[in-house]
Design a protein around this motif. Structure first.
Motif, PDB file in Angstrom:
ATOM      1  N   GLU A  61       0.811  -1.254   0.179  1.00 25.15           N
ATOM      2  CA  GLU A  61       0.141   0.052   0.114  1.00 25.15           C
ATOM      3  C   GLU A  61       0.928   1.332  -0.061  1.00 25.15           C
ATOM      4  OE1 GLU A  61      -3.551   2.272   2.398  1.00 25.15           O
ATOM      5  OE2 GLU A  61      -2.508   0.352   3.450  1.00 25.15           O
ATOM      6  N   ASN A  62       1.783   1.332   1.058  1.00 23.84           N
ATOM      7  CA  ASN A  62       2.708   2.500   1.000  1.00 23.84           C
ATOM      8  C   ASN A  62       3.542   2.647  -0.247  1.00 23.84           C
ATOM      9  OD1 ASN A  62       1.883   2.812   3.359  1.00 23.84           O
ATOM     10  ND2 ASN A  62       3.654   1.839   4.477  1.00 23.84           N
ATOM     11  N   ALA A  63       3.884   1.672  -1.102  1.00 21.83           N
ATOM     12  CA  ALA A  63       4.550   1.733  -2.289  1.00 21.83           C
ATOM     13  C   ALA A  63       3.558   2.031  -3.252  1.00 21.83           C
ATOM     14  CB  ALA A  63       5.276   0.421  -2.613  1.00 21.83           C
ATOM     15  N   GLY A  64       2.177   2.133  -3.316  1.00 22.30           N
ATOM     16  CA  GLY A  64       1.374   2.509  -4.156  1.00 22.30           C
ATOM     17  C   GLY A  64       0.913   1.262  -5.152  1.00 22.30           C
ATOM     18  N   ARG A  68      -6.268   0.390  -0.055  1.00 23.14           N
ATOM     19  CA  ARG A  68      -6.958  -0.420   1.238  1.00 23.14           C
ATOM     20  C   ARG A  68      -8.146   0.504   1.208  1.00 23.14           C
ATOM     21  NH1 ARG A  68      -5.886  -0.149   7.184  1.00 23.14           N
ATOM     22  NH2 ARG A  68      -4.661   1.852   6.633  1.00 23.14           N
ATOM     23  N   ALA A  69      -9.514  -0.079   1.069  1.00 23.16           N
ATOM     24  CA  ALA A  69     -10.557   0.931   1.260  1.00 23.16           C
ATOM     25  C   ALA A  69     -11.144   0.064   2.376  1.00 23.16           C
ATOM     26  CB  ALA A  69     -11.623   0.379   0.143  1.00 23.16           C
ATOM     27  N   ILE A  70     -11.638   1.133   3.278  1.00 19.43           N
ATOM     28  CA  ILE A  70     -12.349   0.780   4.665  1.00 19.43           C
ATOM     29  C   ILE A  70     -13.536   1.264   4.670  1.00 19.43           C
ATOM     30  CG2 ILE A  70     -12.076   1.284   7.165  1.00 19.43           C
ATOM     31  CD1 ILE A  70      -9.284   1.973   6.795  1.00 19.43           C
ATOM     32  N   TYR A  71     -14.321   0.372   4.961  1.00 17.22           N
ATOM     33  CA  TYR A  71     -15.922   0.488   4.872  1.00 17.22           C
ATOM     34  C   TYR A  71     -16.392   0.498   6.360  1.00 17.22           C
ATOM     35  CZ  TYR A  71     -15.501  -0.693   0.069  1.00 17.22           C
ATOM     36  OH  TYR A  71     -15.077  -0.328  -1.181  1.00 17.22           O
ATOM     37  N   GLU A  79     -11.231  -3.789   2.199  1.00 16.89           N
ATOM     38  CA  GLU A  79     -10.606  -4.574   1.036  1.00 16.89           C
ATOM     39  C   GLU A  79      -9.498  -3.916   0.323  1.00 16.89           C
ATOM     40  OE1 GLU A  79     -15.193  -5.794  -0.358  1.00 16.89           O
ATOM     41  OE2 GLU A  79     -14.254  -3.929  -1.342  1.00 16.89           O
ATOM     42  N   TYR A  80      -8.738  -4.735  -0.548  1.00 16.29           N
ATOM     43  CA  TYR A  80      -7.590  -4.511  -1.070  1.00 16.29           C
ATOM     44  C   TYR A  80      -7.673  -4.546  -2.387  1.00 16.29           C
ATOM     45  CZ  TYR A  80      -5.612  -4.695   3.509  1.00 16.29           C
ATOM     46  OH  TYR A  80      -5.305  -4.634   4.993  1.00 16.29           O
TER      47      TYR A  80
END
Length: 108
Positions: A61-64, A68-71, A79-80
């Protein structure tokens, strides 16, 4: 993960981003474009510890490479999914897999 801005060449950047025992597997799992939850990775990769899985997901995630979506549900759903940069890694990983198959045949 190494800071890509301190790399000596572009190849070093690529290797820094994908290095890690489970990162290629995570990217491959996300390659079909379907958002995946943490539990899905645990089922597909039962050998990886929760701590390592979380760390590998955060580094990607940090590398792009993934988002990461948080619901805000109860329980919270996370979800990733691959980013455009992550999707760009797929041909590279495929080429590495083809090379590895050829290489292992030669050294056996």
């Amino acid at each position: 993960m190494m800071d890509p801005f301190q790399a000596h060449c572009e190849m070093e950047v690529t290797l820094a981003v994908i290095s890690g025992k489970w990162k290629a597997d995570i990217v491959q799992i996300l390659s079909d474009g379907t958002p995946r939850r943490y539990g899905f990775f645990q089922k597909i990769l039962p050998e990886v510890t929760p701590k390592i899985l979380t760390n590998q997901l955060r580094e990607l995630e940090n590398a792009g490479i993934l988002t990461r979506a948080i619901y805000p549900e109860v329980p919270v759903r996370v979800e990733y999914q691959l980013t455009e940069a992550g999707t760009g890694l797929l041909p590279i990983l495929e080429a590495l897999e083809i090379w590895a198959q050829s290489y292992t045949k030669k050294i056996r």
